[in-house]
Design a protein around this motif. Structure first.
Motif, PDB file in Angstrom:
ATOM      1  N   ARG A  84      25.332 -16.749  15.966  1.00  0.00           N
ATOM      2  CA  ARG A  84      24.202 -16.356  16.859  1.00  0.00           C
ATOM      3  C   ARG A  84      23.919 -17.791  17.637  1.00  0.00           C
ATOM      4  N   LYS A 121      18.839 -14.197  22.448  1.00  0.00           N
ATOM      5  CA  LYS A 121      19.585 -14.667  21.514  1.00  0.00           C
ATOM      6  C   LYS A 121      21.247 -13.907  21.918  1.00  0.00           C
ATOM      7  N   ASN A 123      24.471 -12.591  20.070  1.00  0.00           N
ATOM      8  CA  ASN A 123      25.279 -12.420  18.757  1.00  0.00           C
ATOM      9  C   ASN A 123      26.769 -12.429  19.208  1.00  0.00           C
ATOM     10  N   LYS A 125      29.334 -11.920  17.064  1.00  0.00           N
ATOM     11  CA  LYS A 125      30.272 -11.064  16.304  1.00  0.00           C
ATOM     12  C   LYS A 125      31.682 -11.450  16.672  1.00  0.00           C
ATOM     13  N   PHE A 132      24.914  -6.231  10.812  1.00  0.00           N
ATOM     14  CA  PHE A 132      23.540  -6.565  10.756  1.00  0.00           C
ATOM     15  C   PHE A 132      22.948  -5.354   9.990  1.00  0.00           C
ATOM     16  N   HIS A 135      17.220  -2.626  10.264  1.00  0.00           N
ATOM     17  CA  HIS A 135      16.030  -3.279  10.165  1.00  0.00           C
ATOM     18  C   HIS A 135      15.218  -2.919  11.303  1.00  0.00           C
ATOM     19  N   ASP A 137      13.003  -4.977  14.357  1.00  0.00           N
ATOM     20  CA  ASP A 137      12.726  -6.131  14.918  1.00  0.00           C
ATOM     21  C   ASP A 137      11.478  -6.659  14.539  1.00  0.00           C
ATOM     22  N   LEU A 166      25.590  -1.158  18.342  1.00  0.00           N
ATOM     23  CA  LEU A 166      24.490  -0.869  17.651  1.00  0.00           C
ATOM     24  C   LEU A 166      24.302   0.529  17.209  1.00  0.00           C
ATOM     25  N   HIS A 234      17.337  -0.074  13.580  1.00  0.00           N
ATOM     26  CA  HIS A 234      19.031  -0.267  14.002  1.00  0.00           C
ATOM     27  C   HIS A 234      19.519  -0.879  13.194  1.00  0.00           C
ATOM     28  N   SER A 236      24.040  -2.578  12.545  1.00  0.00           N
ATOM     29  CA  SER A 236      25.372  -2.593  13.084  1.00  0.00           C
ATOM     30  C   SER A 236      26.368  -2.920  12.208  1.00  0.00           C
ATOM     31  N   ARG A 245      32.841  -9.445  19.902  1.00  0.00           N
ATOM     32  CA  ARG A 245      32.073  -8.461  20.606  1.00  0.00           C
ATOM     33  C   ARG A 245      30.728  -9.302  20.641  1.00  0.00           C
TER      34      ARG A 245
HETATM   35  O1  LIG Z   1      24.409  -7.711  17.353  1.00  0.00           O
HETATM   36  C1  LIG Z   1      24.395  -6.814  16.547  1.00  0.00           C
HETATM   37  O2  LIG Z   1      25.082  -6.012  16.377  1.00  0.00           O
HETATM   38  C2  LIG Z   1      22.978  -6.449  15.846  1.00  0.00           C
HETATM   39  C3  LIG Z   1      21.915  -7.005  16.324  1.00  0.00           C
HETATM   40  C4  LIG Z   1      20.493  -7.068  15.847  1.00  0.00           C
HETATM   41  O3  LIG Z   1      20.051  -5.960  15.289  1.00  0.00           O
HETATM   42  C5  LIG Z   1      19.749  -8.272  15.865  1.00  0.00           C
HETATM   43  O4  LIG Z   1      19.978  -9.303  16.208  1.00  0.00           O
HETATM   44  O5  LIG Z   1      18.759  -7.843  15.180  1.00  0.00           O
END
Ligand SMILES: O=C(O)CCC(=O)C(=O)O
Length: 287
Positions: A84, A121, A123, A125, A132, A135, A137, A166, A234, A236, A245
């Motif tokens: 990230r 941010k 990510n 991936k 992830f 959770h 946020d 997600l 959410h 992932s 990705r």
């Molecule tokens: O990028 C993802 O797949 C999940 C991102 C996420 O949930 C987060 O960064 O809090």
């Protein structure tokens, strides 16, 4: 509203489900510009990681001392791979202008008040890159002043089930109403669920709660804008495809000006290793 659906409809979906997908929201020139900016920022993040590994300087020290550059976090199982990067608006004025021109207005309309950027941010991936945990946020933001947040997710690369799009908990409200003990506290009438605080899964919603959710994968393309609030559970999966990705997330809070953003990043640069900055994230910094 904006090429897709009415703002009222978007607000209703946000309040009922905690998220809404505005399909085809961005124009071709907007997605092209986003991809070019992301390519530039991804390669800068890679340079920072490479030079930090080469010099043996921890990324935490780099973030603390180089206050104007991107903040980079490596993957948990591969310290040479970017998980990230953050501080995109602070580092790249063109990205800041893109955000202001392309999403600030719709975010304020959806929230019903002026909204300003709190954090950002991307990510990365990469293939095989980590998923992830489940959770909310808010568990990551609760130590800061704002009590409500709206995050815009930008699909730099199409997000699919295979590469770890997600997933949201569609039955969140019903689970909470049937299991009041799942709630740690209410924050402005929004439920913060009990989460793991002390182990390698810091921030993850307790298993017995997250297992009762009906997880709905939300695939998205570059033209789609996904909005979600900081109480929407959410998660992932890891990227099982052969391609990266990338997804960027710009989180807004009520207000105007850059103060909240600067406050957040001053704290993050000073305390990079603090678990609150690594909630449910596949990095080695999870406590
Ligand atoms: O990028 C993802 O797949 C999940 C991102 C996420 O949930 C987060 O960064 O809090």
């Amino acid at each position: 509203m904006h090429r897709v659906q009415s703002i009222e409809e978007a607000r209703t979906q946000l309040s009922v489900k905690g998220f809404v997908v505005l399909r085809g929201f961005f124009s071709a020139s907007e997605t092209r510009a986003l991809r070019e900016l992301s390519d530039e920022m991804s390669s800068e993040a890679q340079c920072i990681l490479r030079s930090s590994c080469g010099a043996g300087t921890p990324l935490s020290e780099r973030a603390r001392t180089n206050k104007t550059e991107l903040i980079v976090v490596a993957e948990r199982h591969d310290p040479e791979r970017v998980c990230r990067y953050e501080y995109m608006l602070g580092w790249c004025s063109t990205f800041k202008s893109w955000v202001q021109a392309s999403i600030s207005e719709v975010v304020s309309e959806a929230a019903g008040c002026d909204m300003t950027v709190f954090k950002d941010k991307t990510n990365e991936k990469s293939p095989g890159g980590g998923g992830f945990g489940p959770h909310q946020d808010f568990a990551a933001y609760m130590h800061f002043q704002p009590r409500s947040h709206l995050t815009a997710m930008l699909s730099v690369d199409s997000a699919t089930r295979e590469n770890g799009c997600l997933e949201f908990a569609a039955n969140f409200n019903r689970v909470v109403s049937e299991d009041p003990l799942a709630v740690l506290e209410y924050v402005q009438s929004q439920p913060l669920l009990k989460f793991k605080a002390d182990d390698a899964c810091h921030g993850d919603i307790l298993d017995e709660i997250s297992q009762s959710f009906a997880w709905t994968p939300v695939e998205s393309k570059a033209a789609d804008l996904v909005l979600f609030d900081s109480f929407a559970p959410h998660r992932s999966a890891c990227n099982r495809s052969r391609y990266p990705r990338r997804a960027s997330f710009v989180t807004f809070v009520p207000g105007i000006g850059d103060e909240e953003y600067e406050r957040y990043y001053a704290e993050k640069r000073a305390n990079y290793d603090d678990p609150k900055f690594h909630v449910s994230t596949p990095t080695s910094y999870r406590s």
